[in-house]
Design an enzyme around this catalytic site. Structure first.
Site, mmCIF file in Angstrom:
data_model
loop_
_atom_site.group_PDB
_atom_site.id
_atom_site.type_symbol
_atom_site.label_atom_id
_atom_site.label_comp_id
_atom_site.label_asym_id
_atom_site.label_seq_id
_atom_site.Cartn_x
_atom_site.Cartn_y
_atom_site.Cartn_z
ATOM 1 N N LYS A 243 -13.481 -15.150 16.631
ATOM 2 C CA LYS A 243 -14.782 -15.640 17.078
ATOM 3 C C LYS A 243 -14.693 -16.087 18.531
ATOM 4 O O LYS A 243 -15.523 -15.716 19.371
ATOM 5 C CB LYS A 243 -15.202 -16.804 16.175
ATOM 6 C CG LYS A 243 -16.680 -17.040 16.136
ATOM 7 C CD LYS A 243 -17.022 -18.153 15.142
ATOM 8 C CE LYS A 243 -17.036 -17.676 13.705
ATOM 9 N NZ LYS A 243 -17.040 -18.765 12.728
ATOM 10 N N ARG B 232 -16.929 -24.750 14.836
ATOM 11 C CA ARG B 232 -16.771 -23.530 14.050
ATOM 12 C C ARG B 232 -15.302 -23.150 13.941
ATOM 13 O O ARG B 232 -14.572 -23.220 14.918
ATOM 14 C CB ARG B 232 -17.523 -22.368 14.723
ATOM 15 C CG ARG B 232 -18.877 -22.746 15.257
ATOM 16 C CD ARG B 232 -19.492 -21.647 16.106
ATOM 17 N NE ARG B 232 -19.889 -20.469 15.328
ATOM 18 C CZ ARG B 232 -20.389 -19.379 15.869
ATOM 19 N NH1 ARG B 232 -20.520 -19.290 17.198
ATOM 20 N NH2 ARG B 232 -20.727 -18.360 15.118
ATOM 21 N N GLY C 57 -12.324 -17.694 3.339
ATOM 22 C CA GLY C 57 -11.801 -18.890 2.680
ATOM 23 C C GLY C 57 -11.813 -20.114 3.576
ATOM 24 O O GLY C 57 -11.473 -21.221 3.157
ATOM 25 N N MET D 25 -13.226 -22.966 6.669
ATOM 26 C CA MET D 25 -14.209 -24.044 6.683
ATOM 27 C C MET D 25 -15.614 -23.558 7.033
ATOM 28 O O MET D 25 -15.796 -22.658 7.830
ATOM 29 C CB MET D 25 -13.785 -25.082 7.713
ATOM 30 C CG MET D 25 -14.577 -26.351 7.605
ATOM 31 S SD MET D 25 -14.415 -27.389 9.054
ATOM 32 C CE MET D 25 -15.688 -26.738 10.090
ATOM 33 N N ARG E 148 -18.529 -9.151 15.943
ATOM 34 C CA ARG E 148 -17.218 -8.725 15.422
ATOM 35 C C ARG E 148 -17.346 -7.331 14.847
ATOM 36 O O ARG E 148 -18.453 -6.847 14.593
ATOM 37 C CB ARG E 148 -16.727 -9.692 14.348
ATOM 38 C CG ARG E 148 -17.644 -9.727 13.153
ATOM 39 C CD ARG E 148 -17.148 -10.678 12.094
ATOM 40 N NE ARG E 148 -18.241 -11.015 11.194
ATOM 41 C CZ ARG E 148 -18.247 -12.044 10.368
ATOM 42 N NH1 ARG E 148 -17.217 -12.854 10.311
ATOM 43 N NH2 ARG E 148 -19.275 -12.260 9.582
ATOM 44 N N HIS F 245 3.067 8.276 -18.021
ATOM 45 C CA HIS F 245 2.680 9.665 -18.244
ATOM 46 C C HIS F 245 1.196 9.872 -17.967
ATOM 47 O O HIS F 245 0.787 10.746 -17.217
ATOM 48 C CB HIS F 245 3.031 10.065 -19.678
ATOM 49 C CG HIS F 245 2.643 11.477 -20.000
ATOM 50 N ND1 HIS F 245 1.442 11.776 -20.599
ATOM 51 C CD2 HIS F 245 3.269 12.646 -19.766
ATOM 52 C CE1 HIS F 245 1.353 13.088 -20.732
ATOM 53 N NE2 HIS F 245 2.455 13.640 -20.239
ATOM 54 N N ARG G 27 11.497 23.486 -10.510
ATOM 55 C CA ARG G 27 12.540 22.640 -11.079
ATOM 56 C C ARG G 27 12.911 23.151 -12.462
ATOM 57 O O ARG G 27 12.034 23.413 -13.300
ATOM 58 C CB ARG G 27 12.036 21.201 -11.197
ATOM 59 C CG ARG G 27 13.063 20.269 -11.800
ATOM 60 C CD ARG G 27 12.537 18.848 -11.905
ATOM 61 N NE ARG G 27 11.536 18.727 -12.956
ATOM 62 C CZ ARG G 27 10.864 17.598 -13.198
ATOM 63 N NH1 ARG G 27 11.070 16.539 -12.433
ATOM 64 N NH2 ARG G 27 9.982 17.552 -14.165
ATOM 65 N N SER H 112 15.369 17.857 -2.513
ATOM 66 C CA SER H 112 14.024 17.358 -2.748
ATOM 67 C C SER H 112 14.180 15.976 -3.372
ATOM 68 O O SER H 112 14.770 15.842 -4.446
ATOM 69 C CB SER H 112 13.264 18.296 -3.687
ATOM 70 O OG SER H 112 12.010 17.741 -3.974
ATOM 71 N N GLY I 124 13.460 13.052 -5.461
ATOM 72 C CA GLY I 124 12.628 12.681 -6.602
ATOM 73 C C GLY I 124 12.553 11.167 -6.603
ATOM 74 O O GLY I 124 13.325 10.479 -7.263
ATOM 75 N N ASP J 18 12.312 8.898 -10.022
ATOM 76 C CA ASP J 18 13.573 8.611 -10.708
ATOM 77 C C ASP J 18 14.521 7.826 -9.806
ATOM 78 O O ASP J 18 15.256 6.958 -10.276
ATOM 79 C CB ASP J 18 14.244 9.911 -11.174
ATOM 80 C CG ASP J 18 13.940 10.181 -12.642
ATOM 81 O OD1 ASP J 18 13.990 9.227 -13.435
ATOM 82 O OD2 ASP J 18 13.659 11.344 -12.977
ATOM 83 N N CYS K 91 9.262 14.954 -3.595
ATOM 84 C CA CYS K 91 8.296 15.394 -4.589
ATOM 85 C C CYS K 91 7.910 14.291 -5.543
ATOM 86 O O CYS K 91 7.195 14.506 -6.502
ATOM 87 C CB CYS K 91 8.829 16.598 -5.353
ATOM 88 S SG CYS K 91 10.294 16.218 -6.320
ATOM 89 N N TYR L 284 8.900 18.069 4.646
ATOM 90 C CA TYR L 284 7.616 18.075 3.946
ATOM 91 C C TYR L 284 7.547 16.967 2.902
ATOM 92 O O TYR L 284 8.572 16.432 2.479
ATOM 93 C CB TYR L 284 7.351 19.435 3.284
ATOM 94 C CG TYR L 284 8.249 19.739 2.101
ATOM 95 C CD1 TYR L 284 7.918 19.301 0.822
ATOM 96 C CD2 TYR L 284 9.422 20.487 2.258
ATOM 97 C CE1 TYR L 284 8.738 19.570 -0.258
ATOM 98 C CE2 TYR L 284 10.242 20.769 1.183
ATOM 99 C CZ TYR L 284 9.901 20.304 -0.077
ATOM 100 O OH TYR L 284 10.705 20.567 -1.145
#
Ligand code: ADP
Ligand code: MG
Ligand code: MG
Length: 907
Positions: A26, A96, A105, A107, A350, A471, A650, A796, A798, A801, A863, A883
């Site tokens: 402000k 202010r 939140g 004043m 703003r 899943h 895979r 690649s 994973g 996992d 992947c 990639y």
């Protein structure tokens, strides 16, 4: 000496927009507006550093700060020709708060500070308007008591209500000077009663009281919670702005309001806002009077009087000022203004908050209007927001009405964005049956691969258990289906066929349920949803691109991103259909084609189960023979869809136990097929049971114990490639071995694969070859990546996992504790959603370095689900992967994130 106080407006303007950290949002923008000669009531800002100091000193203002405040006040008084506390012509100020980023939140503002029993008389005679003076005083008494002294405003509101009831007046504006004066006396009595002391009459005491209250509000519970939610550091602190009052409540040539330079909901470039005549401060948002529209356009047919009509000159100045500020800050502005006796003052500007959809539209329009360039626009986008362009949506108003009516059942994880509504189906079969008649939502405790057909049939998926990578979540995202997971409050009673939460009980098969996968909300009943336009163009092809503005914007973002990104984006796709969708969204290949999903549909599962349940090699080979042509056809479809683009396949990964029938009917069927007794089938199924299947007999371990399986798979791949090649299609398979931890696991598997390859080439007189690589998803493989790379032609990562194994968090069970970890700040994010860059990312980094040390040109990709998470994508760009691969519907997000990563690292 440190400078603690900065003046703005008037004759001394010491700040500007670059000083946000010191002056707060402000304060710095007030100073910036003053720099631009926009009328801003002058004042001064106490810096955010003082906030930190204040807490260090045990909640005391250091003397040096007080001195500087008094000095700045003197400058202000001289400039205005008025003094704080002057009994004839008093200066009044507002106090202010103002943190670096706006914080609801914090004043509440105190207006009209400097009034007391004497100065109010001075204000009345100086303005010749006692009603205005006492209206201001009562406001001040109430705000200061509420905000600084801690006497709740309800006590005062009650008095106003009582007066209105007694006099039969409805509006504040109807209340007379005398009546306000009487209320002021009553207000002071309330304070005395509550606090046992008089309301402070000394304006300097009032001023420091106000400043301290702002600093104190930094540490209130709601401010702390807000900071936590929005990742705002506690050390930032807030600034305090003390500003000369301008009065919107002096009569009918006065007023106050708020304005926006563009639509915050849709992003449309039209100026709008609300205002009130003869009002002050927050009257516009307080809801006691109906605010009026600012423009004629907005007012159209409403019968309301717009500012444009009531004060045409002021309106013109306001519009010009707002446009100027937007052009200056190069973004949509949210502004506050006050009109005092026909003169316009700006009180705040703003960058306006906006919805995801509006954010995209605004960034793109600003490029068109030549305010920003396309790089800036790209960097301003929140890549995740693209999901909103692709997802089906509920009508917000309807949703609000449902909430009001108590139909919000619960909130789960927002696992697959988009809105879905349908009749409740409790099983995959039921979903398929019901889907023939209308929309269905599949509601399950959790899903398994067997539910796939039901998931395809359903419009959305809701589960009571499971996390963001369960899943249901992974499959739903892959299919672009709305999904809410882990809605643990849901009671799913399969026997009674009900789904309930508290008093709301829904019946499966007849009742509707609606889920919002973007928010996790679950509603009882039917909410209307419509598919996103982009999908209608890209996927369904039911809409022409040129007929959809949203699509055109989407396409433009993609085009820009493609110009700047350096990383490739592939997709995780198991079917030609997935591949087609992903390609339409811009995927440059498949980074993960899971072969096991291919074994589920129809007759295949029988042959596959036959293979698993066979007693010996001969039996297995016979069953595999049936599977070979099926899998080969699948690959032919995928290679055809991806013609010329790489397809990383895979080899079989999940534990075999996941494929066998667990119900007696299924087992009996298998007994017949294999020609053994039911008991025998039961015992074979039993034997496959594992205590910890995730770390059991899966991944490359399957190929090591049953080489014939991966030989069949290799054959299917190679023969498919050769077959489509004969039709002029370029197949580029890259075959990867899952779950390798030791280079010798790979070496063994690769030996089998190459052997099969050689056999095929010999049979067919061909010289086909393709790269063979590995997943890096076990920490040991990452640590020994230099050895692994001697065998692997590509890696690649994973990362699902790798996170599971690296953290030791079970993917399928982490839903019960990870949310708590995040809530307690033990982890910043769920590591399955956003890569843990330090730990799991550290393993990736090690593997990249070591892999390149023995095979400098090794191709590297990812992947895991993280391939579609913007923050993770930026990390992968940083470590130099070639990639990322993600589910089809996240391809556009990854594309934008990759472009942002490239632009950010070029900076
Ligand atoms: P918030 O951050 O909650 O918007 P503000 O400090 O911006 O709080 O102020 C609340 C209201 O009071 C706004 O409508 C603002 O325009 C008004 N206001 C603040 N200071 C003054 C002033 N000096 N003169 C007139 N109105 C003011
Ligand atoms: Mg404000
Ligand atoms: Mg894996």
């Amino acid at each position: 000496m440190t400078k603690h106080v900065y003046s703005f407006g008037g004759d001394r303007n010491e700040g500007n927009a670059t000083m946000r950290n010191l002056l707060g949002g402000k304060g710095c923008n007030l100073a910036e507006m003053a720099c631009l000669d926009i009328p801003v009531p002058p004042g001064f800002t106490v810096t955010t550093e003082v906030c930190t100091l204040y807490y260090k000193e045990g909640k005391k203002l250091p003397q040096s700060v007080k001195d500087q405040v008094l000095e700045a006040l003197k400058v202000l008084e001289t400039a205005r020709g008025k003094k704080l506390g002057d009994e004839k012509n008093p200066l009044l100020v507002s106090v202010r708060s103002g943190a670096r980023v706006s914080m609801p939140g914090m004043m509440d503002t105190v207006l009209n500070l400097g009034l007391n029993d004497k100065t109010v008389e001075g204000l009345a005679s100086a303005s010749g308007n006692p009603r205005f003076a006492y209206d201001s005083y009562r406001r001040f008494l109430m705000m200061y008591s509420d905000v600084v002294l801690g006497v709740h405003k309800d006590h005062f509101e009650h008095k106003i209500e009582a007066l209105k009831a007694k006099t039969g007046k409805a509006l504040d504006t109807e209340i007379s000077a005398e009546e306000w004066k009487g209320l002021c006396t009553e207000f002071k009595v309330i304070v005395k009663e509550k606090l046992g002391r008089e309301f402070p009459q000394d304006p300097i005491e009032q001023l420091f009281g106000g400043i301290q209250a702002v600093f104190d509000s930094w540490d209130t519970e709601r401010a702390i919670i807000y900071r936590k939610m929005n990742r705002i550091p506690d050390e930032w602190g807030t600034a305090v702005n003390v500003q000369t009052m301008v009065f919107g409540n002096m009569g009918d040539d006065c007023g106050t309001g708020v304005a926006f330079t563009r639509d915050t909901g849709t992003g449309e470039p039209y100026f709008y806002g609300e205002y009130l005549i003869n009002a002050q401060g927050e009257d516009v948002v307080a809801g006691t009077r109906t605010p009026q529209p600012i423009t004629k356009y907005q007012a159209a047919d409403s019968g309301l009087k717009s500012l444009e009509e009531v004060m045409p000159e002021v309106f013109k100045t306001l519009l010009a000022t707002c446009n100027r500020l937007e052009a200056h800050f190069k973004d949509m502005q949210d502004l506050e203004f006050t009109i005092e006796q026909g003169k316009l003052y700006m009180l705040q500007t703003r960058i306006g908050k906006r919805t995801a959809v509006a954010g995209i539209r605004i960034a793109m329009d600003l490029v068109k209007e030549k305010m920003i360039d396309e790089k800036t626009a790209l960097l301003r986008l929140n890549a995740d927001d693209l999901v909103q362009l692709l997802a089906p949506i509920f009508n917000q108003k309807e949703k609000d009405a449902f909430k009001k009516a108590g139909k919000l059942m619960t909130k789960g994880l927002n696992a697959g964005p988009g809105a879905a509504t349908g009749v409740i189906a409790l099983s995959a079969e039921e979903a398929e049956v019901l889907a023939a008649k209308g929309p269905v939502v599949l509601v399950r405790i959790e899903t398994s691969p067997e539910d796939l057909a039901g998931m395809v049939a359903a419009n959305g998926i809701l589960t009571a258990r499971g996390g963001m990578t369960s899943h249901a979540a992974v499959v739903a995202r892959g299919m672009g289906k709305p999904c809410v997971c882990g809605a643990s409050a849901l009671n799913i009673d399969v026997k009674k066929r009900t789904v309930s939460v508290g008093g709301i009980v829904l019946n499966a098969g007849t009742d509707f349920i609606s889920i919002d996968g973007s928010t996790g909300e679950v509603f009882a009943g039917q909410l209307a949803a419509s598919p996103a336009e982009v999908n209608q163009v890209v996927v369904d092809k039911t809409l022409k691109g040129e007929d959809s503005e949203t699509y055109k914007r989407f396409a433009q973002i993609m085009e820009w991103s493609n110009n700047y990104r350096t990383m490739n984006v592939r997709t995780n796709a198991d079917t030609p259909n997935d591949a087609d969708v992903a390609k339409a969204f811009g995927a440059e290949g498949i980074g993960l084609c899971r072969t096991e999903h291919m074994f589920f549909e129809g007759e295949r599962i029988i042959a596959f189960r036959e293979m698993i349940l066979s007693k010996d090699l001969e039996g297995r080979k016979a069953a595999l023979k049936k599977l070979l042509p099926i899998q080969r056809t699948d690959f032919e479809g995928i290679f055809t869809a991806m013609n010329g683009l790489p397809v990383t396949i895979r080899l079989i990964d999940p534990p075999l136990h996941e494929f066998v029938p667990h119900d007696e009917r299924g087992q009996a069927e298998m007994a017949k097929v294999i020609g053994v007794s039911l008991e025998e089938v039961k015992s074979r199924v039993e034997k496959l049971h594992e205590f910890n299947p995730m770390m059991g007999h899966r991944g490359c371990r399957l190929g090591i114990t049953y080489p014939e399986i991966i030989r069949m798979q290799m054959r299917a791949i190679v023969e498919a490639a050769i077959n489509v090649g004969k039709k002029g299609i370029v197949a580029k398979p890259e075959v990867m071995v899952p779950l390798v931890g030791h280079v010798k696991e790979l070496a063994y598997t690769k030996g089998e694969m190459l052997d099969e390859l050689a056999a095929i080439n010999k049979e067919q007189g061909t010289t086909f070859s393709c790269p063979i690589g590995t997943m890096i998803e076990i920490p040991r493989a990452a640590i020994t990546a230099d050895e692994v790379a001697t065998e692997a032609e590509f890696f690649s990562f994973g990362t699902n996992d790798l996170t599971q194994m690296g953290f030791g968090f079970s993917r399928d069970d982490s839903g019960t504790f990870l949310p708590e970890y995040v809530a307690k700040k033990i982890l910043e994010d769920d590591p399955f959603q956003s890569l843990d860059q330090k730990g799991i990312g550290g393993l990736v980094r090690i593997a990249v370095e070591k892999g390149r040390s023995t095979r400098p040109n090794i191709k590297l990709g990812v992947c895991g689900e993280h391939g579609g998470d913007p923050r993770s994508v930026k990390f992968f760009h940083g470590v130099g992967l070639n990639y990322v691969s993600c589910s089809p519907y996240r391809v556009p997000i990854a594309i934008v994130a990759a472009a942002q990563a490239a632009l950010e690292s070029a900076k």
